[in-house]
Write a protein that holds these residues in place. Structure first.
Motif, short mmCIF file in Angstrom:
data_model
loop_
_atom_site.label_atom_id
_atom_site.label_comp_id
_atom_site.label_asym_id
_atom_site.label_seq_id
_atom_site.Cartn_x
_atom_site.Cartn_y
_atom_site.Cartn_z
N CYS A 1 -8.88 8.26 -15.75
CA CYS A 1 -8.07 8.11 -14.74
C CYS A 1 -8.58 8.69 -13.54
O CYS A 1 -9.67 9.20 -13.52
N ILE A 2 -7.96 8.26 -12.26
CA ILE A 2 -8.71 8.72 -10.99
C ILE A 2 -8.26 10.48 -11.00
O ILE A 2 -7.03 10.62 -11.15
N ILE A 3 -9.16 11.20 -10.80
CA ILE A 3 -8.92 12.44 -10.84
C ILE A 3 -9.50 13.17 -9.40
O ILE A 3 -9.57 14.52 -9.25
N THR A 4 -10.05 12.38 -8.57
CA THR A 4 -10.51 12.86 -7.26
C THR A 4 -9.52 12.91 -6.19
O THR A 4 -8.43 12.40 -6.43
N GLY A 5 -9.74 13.41 -5.04
CA GLY A 5 -8.81 13.50 -3.73
C GLY A 5 -7.42 14.23 -4.28
O GLY A 5 -7.70 15.11 -4.83
N GLY B 1 -8.88 4.95 6.71
CA GLY B 1 -8.30 6.55 6.72
C GLY B 1 -8.87 7.45 6.01
O GLY B 1 -8.39 8.37 5.60
N ASP B 2 -9.69 6.94 5.05
CA ASP B 2 -10.23 8.15 4.15
C ASP B 2 -11.86 8.70 4.60
O ASP B 2 -12.61 7.86 5.27
N VAL B 3 -11.99 9.98 4.41
CA VAL B 3 -13.18 10.51 4.91
C VAL B 3 -14.23 10.53 3.54
O VAL B 3 -13.54 11.13 2.51
N GLN C 1 -18.59 10.74 -2.06
CA GLN C 1 -17.54 11.78 -2.76
C GLN C 1 -16.49 11.48 -1.76
O GLN C 1 -16.56 11.66 -0.69
N PHE C 2 -14.95 11.45 -2.54
CA PHE C 2 -13.96 11.11 -1.90
C PHE C 2 -13.66 12.66 -0.98
O PHE C 2 -13.71 13.75 -1.82
N VAL C 3 -13.48 12.74 0.26
CA VAL C 3 -13.28 14.04 0.77
C VAL C 3 -11.56 14.26 1.15
O VAL C 3 -11.20 15.34 0.37
N GLU C 4 -11.20 13.44 1.90
CA GLU C 4 -9.64 13.43 2.34
C GLU C 4 -9.25 12.04 2.74
O GLU C 4 -9.97 11.39 3.20
N ARG C 5 -7.71 12.17 2.68
CA ARG C 5 -7.14 10.99 3.32
C ARG C 5 -6.71 11.49 4.89
O ARG C 5 -6.17 12.80 4.66
N ARG C 6 -7.15 10.79 5.69
CA ARG C 6 -6.87 11.55 7.23
C ARG C 6 -5.11 11.50 7.19
O ARG C 6 -4.49 10.91 6.86
N PRO D 1 -12.76 6.56 -12.86
CA PRO D 1 -13.61 5.39 -12.67
C PRO D 1 -14.03 4.63 -11.39
O PRO D 1 -15.11 4.23 -11.29
N ILE D 2 -13.01 4.76 -10.51
CA ILE D 2 -13.27 3.88 -9.37
C ILE D 2 -12.41 4.31 -8.15
O ILE D 2 -11.56 5.35 -8.28
N TYR D 3 -12.88 3.94 -7.21
CA TYR D 3 -12.40 4.30 -5.62
C TYR D 3 -11.99 2.89 -5.17
O TYR D 3 -12.91 2.09 -4.68
N ASN D 4 -10.67 2.68 -5.21
CA ASN D 4 -10.15 1.62 -4.57
C ASN D 4 -8.88 1.68 -3.77
O ASN D 4 -8.16 2.74 -3.84
N SER D 5 -8.42 0.56 -2.98
CA SER D 5 -7.08 0.63 -2.57
C SER D 5 -6.43 -0.87 -2.26
O SER D 5 -7.34 -1.59 -2.65
N SER D 6 -5.53 -0.61 -1.57
CA SER D 6 -4.94 -2.16 -1.43
C SER D 6 -5.70 -3.18 -0.51
O SER D 6 -5.86 -4.14 -0.77
N GLU D 7 -6.47 -2.33 0.22
CA GLU D 7 -7.21 -3.09 1.18
C GLU D 7 -8.42 -3.86 0.61
O GLU D 7 -8.94 -4.98 0.93
N SER E 1 0.91 -1.15 0.06
CA SER E 1 -0.02 0.08 -0.06
C SER E 1 0.88 1.26 0.01
O SER E 1 2.00 1.07 0.66
N THR E 2 0.40 2.34 -0.56
CA THR E 2 1.21 3.37 -0.51
C THR E 2 1.37 4.27 0.78
O THR E 2 2.07 5.09 1.05
N GLY E 3 0.37 3.76 1.76
CA GLY E 3 0.36 4.32 3.12
C GLY E 3 1.53 3.35 3.80
O GLY E 3 2.07 2.31 3.44
N SER F 1 -18.87 11.06 -7.75
CA SER F 1 -19.06 9.97 -6.75
C SER F 1 -19.08 8.70 -6.98
O SER F 1 -18.99 8.28 -8.11
N TYR F 2 -18.66 8.03 -6.10
CA TYR F 2 -18.48 6.35 -6.22
C TYR F 2 -19.56 5.59 -5.64
O TYR F 2 -19.78 6.00 -4.46
N THR F 3 -20.43 4.86 -6.33
CA THR F 3 -21.32 3.97 -5.66
C THR F 3 -20.60 2.79 -4.92
O THR F 3 -20.13 2.02 -5.86
#
Ligand code: AMP
Length: 584
Positions: free
Chosen positions: A299-303, A407-409, A423-428, A324-330, A99-101, A347-349
């Motif tokens: 490409c991902i353009i949010t956050g 860790g995402d709000v 909607q992605f708001v921020e990474r804590r 297109p998508i909101y995902n993470s290693s988790e 993960s990039t975290g 927004s992501y469903t």
């Protein structure tokens, strides 16, 4: 793993699958949790919370604590060091995802199972299907998608660890599936030298100019780098097309071989037309000029990627940007069901079959900043989140994460049938971000503490500091602002360039694995340190106070987001210093 048959099934039936998923959120979520508990309740990690052996959905919520990575790290470390993965999860781990975290400077290792890979793939395919449906004719052509891989790591147990994309591009499922829609031959994607890879991918994209209907990558930052690369290399690319010979610095055997199959003859007409476009004074709309059949940029353009929206709008010449998508290693979280949304409205469903989701309510203070999440607050189920509210997402997966804070709000912006859209708001905690690097306030302050140690014996004091991510250049860089003075006096110290450069190096050395690997790979430029004269930060405070911040509560921001604030600090600049160009 997603076979050709499964891909076909999703492309044929995807819209019905989506209707079903979004209409039955609560039922599917309960089933997902039941399945996770049925498989994993006996693991060493989970069984502690079910002393009577009864692991049902209700006791899961009352007994199992909400955790962060640090809480499961001991289990992950044991598995990485050779213990059986059944201490944490029942399914076999095929490898770890990086993960990039980070945790203590080391990348986080997230277990991946064949089943979790499939879930991810099916979300990616569904998202692709939805996007293609929006753009007629986009099924016919090819995708110029710029993808890169990174070397894998190996844990002492022999299990590999890599970024998801690195894993995916090496699978048979990619080779036999989506690869045929790409202009980039697989070997150019798999080349570990990013520069050779980029050159060859752009060259093949230009050679197939008239077939390209989609332009994209994982993140917007990669496309920003691609455009910069094109600016630097278009003459050489044209020369290769004109002569039919690949540049002699392309030495990677995979790239050379792949190019020999595509760059088969001199093509002066094509080279001329590309040259004419690139010689134009303005590069506004260059993407659509070079690839006139492009329907959308993908490409991902949010956050943290929203900083590249205006750049892509400029170079894209108005072609829609699709995030297109909101995902993470988790886990995979949600897909964008309205590909035509404007970048800041995306927004992501959430799809309820992906994992079991819970949401910790998050408050906002008077200035609109999100507040600390109170884990004592009852988390809310996916089906019960409220429109307009903010939440921190907590995930439980079949792959060993139980009530794990990502860790995402997120903010609830609507519903598709019964499935909430966020909607992605921020990474804590993240203050600085370039490309996929995320540097936290803690990382930054630790790094600065170390660097300032070399100034103290010289009688120099660092009185205040701040920073910002400068993405006006590609690749971007982190810039630090330091206000320095002599101990006991307000005089500006004499700035020794060598010492100041050493400070830059110490800061960079102290950053985490992800930063260093991106810096090494050229995705982040050398860190810059700007020294400002005494009193400059007072002007910054005056600026914030004039905006309504209370003097009593004012803290200099550790990272600046406002251009005006950066301007104020720049106006007090008395010297600037850089790390060496190549460092790691
Ligand atoms: P990683 O685990 O390295 O894949 O990073 C995952 C993180 O990247 C997520 O937790 C988010 O913070 C961020 N991220 C992923 N997708 C998006 C997106 N579509 N919009 C905003 N941020 C995202």
């Amino acid at each position: 793993m997603a076979s050709e048959k499964e891909i076909k099934e999703i492309y044929e039936n995807g819209m019905n699958i989506l209707e079903d998923l979004t209409n039955n959120v609560q039922e599917i979520q309960e089933q997902v949790l039941e399945e996770i508990l049925k498989s994993n309740a006996g693991t060493e990690y989970l069984s502690r919370f079910f002393p009577n052996g009864e692991a049902d959905n209700q006791s899961f919520k009352t007994n199992v604590p909400i955790i962060t990575y640090e809480d499961i790290k001991p289990y992950i470390d044991r598995i990485a060091n050779g213990e059986t993965s059944s201490i944490l999860l029942a399914y076999r781990i095929i490898q770890f995802l990086l993960s990039t975290g980070t945790s203590g400077g080391q990348p986080k290792l997230i277990p991946m199972t064949a089943e979790s890979f499939e879930k991810r793939m099916s979300d990616l395919l569904l998202s692709d299907l939805v996007t293609r449906k929006c753009f007629s004719g986009s099924d016919e052509g090819k995708s110029l998608y710029l993808y890169f891989i990174k070397p894998e790591m190996e844990t002492p147990s022999g299990l590999k660890a890599s970024f998801f994309t690195t894993f995916y591009f090496k699978t048979e499922s990619f080779k036999n599936g989506l690869a045929k829609f790409f202009t980039s031959p697989i070997d150019t994607i798999l080349c570990l030298d990013n520069k050779q890879s980029m050159f060859c991918q752009l060259l093949t994209g230009l050679l197939q100019r008239d077939e390209v209907v989609r332009f994209g990558s994982t993140f917007a930052s990669v496309l920003a780098r691609t455009i910069k690369f094109l600016e630097d290399y278009w003459r050489e690319l044209c020369c290769n097309i004109r002569t039919g010979y690949i540049s002699d610095w392309i030495i990677d055997p995979g790239c050379k071989n792949a190019m020999s199959l595509i760059l088969t003859r001199p093509n002066p007409e094509l080279a001329d037309s590309i040259q004419q476009i690139c010689e134009d004074k303005s590069w506004e709309g260059i993407i659509v000029k070079l690839w006139p059949k492009i329907k959308y940029i993908h490409c991902i353009i949010t956050g943290s990627m929203s900083q590249y929206v205006s750049l892509l709008e400029f170079y894209g010449g108005g072609i829609p940007l699709v995030s297109p998508i909101y995902n993470s290693s988790e886990s995979s979280f949600g897909i964008n069901l309205k590909p035509l949304s404007k970048p800041f409205d995306v927004s992501y469903t959430f799809l309820p079959n992906t994992a079991y989701f819970e949401f910790l309510p998050v408050g906002k203070d008077g200035e609109g900043k999100t507040q600390e999440t109170w884990t004592d607050d009852e988390p809310v189920d996916l089906a019960n989140v409220k429109l307009g509210r903010y939440y921190e997402v907590v995930v439980t997966t079949l792959a060993g994460l139980y009530r794990y804070r990502v860790g995402d709000v997120l903010k609830v912006t609507g519903f598709r049938n019964k499935s909430p859209q966020f909607q992605f708001v921020e990474r804590r905690n993240v203050v600085l971000s370039i490309d996929v690097d995320k540097t936290t306030e803690e990382d930054l302050s630790k790094a600065i503490m170390k660097a300032k140690l070399i100034l103290e014996p010289l009688g120099i004091m660092l009185t205040t500091c701040s920073s910002y991510a400068d993405t006006s250049l590609t690749p971007g860089r982190y810039v630090l602002f330091w206000e320095l003075k002599m101990k006991g006096r307000n005089d500006l110290p004499k700035l020794d360039a060598k010492i100041m450069e050493q400070c830059c190096c110490i800061v960079e050395e102290s950053f985490d694995f992800t930063y260093k690997s991106h810096r090494k790979g050229g995705a982040i430029s050398a860190l810059e340190l700007r020294v400002v004269k005494h009193g400059t930060f007072d002007e910054l405070m005056d600026f914030y106070v004039s905006k309504g911040v209370s003097v009593a509560q004012y803290k200099p921001p550790s990272c600046l987001k406002s251009e005006e604030a950066v301007k104020i600090l720049n106006s007090g600049m008395v010297g600037k210093f850089f790390s060496p160009k190549t460092m790691f």
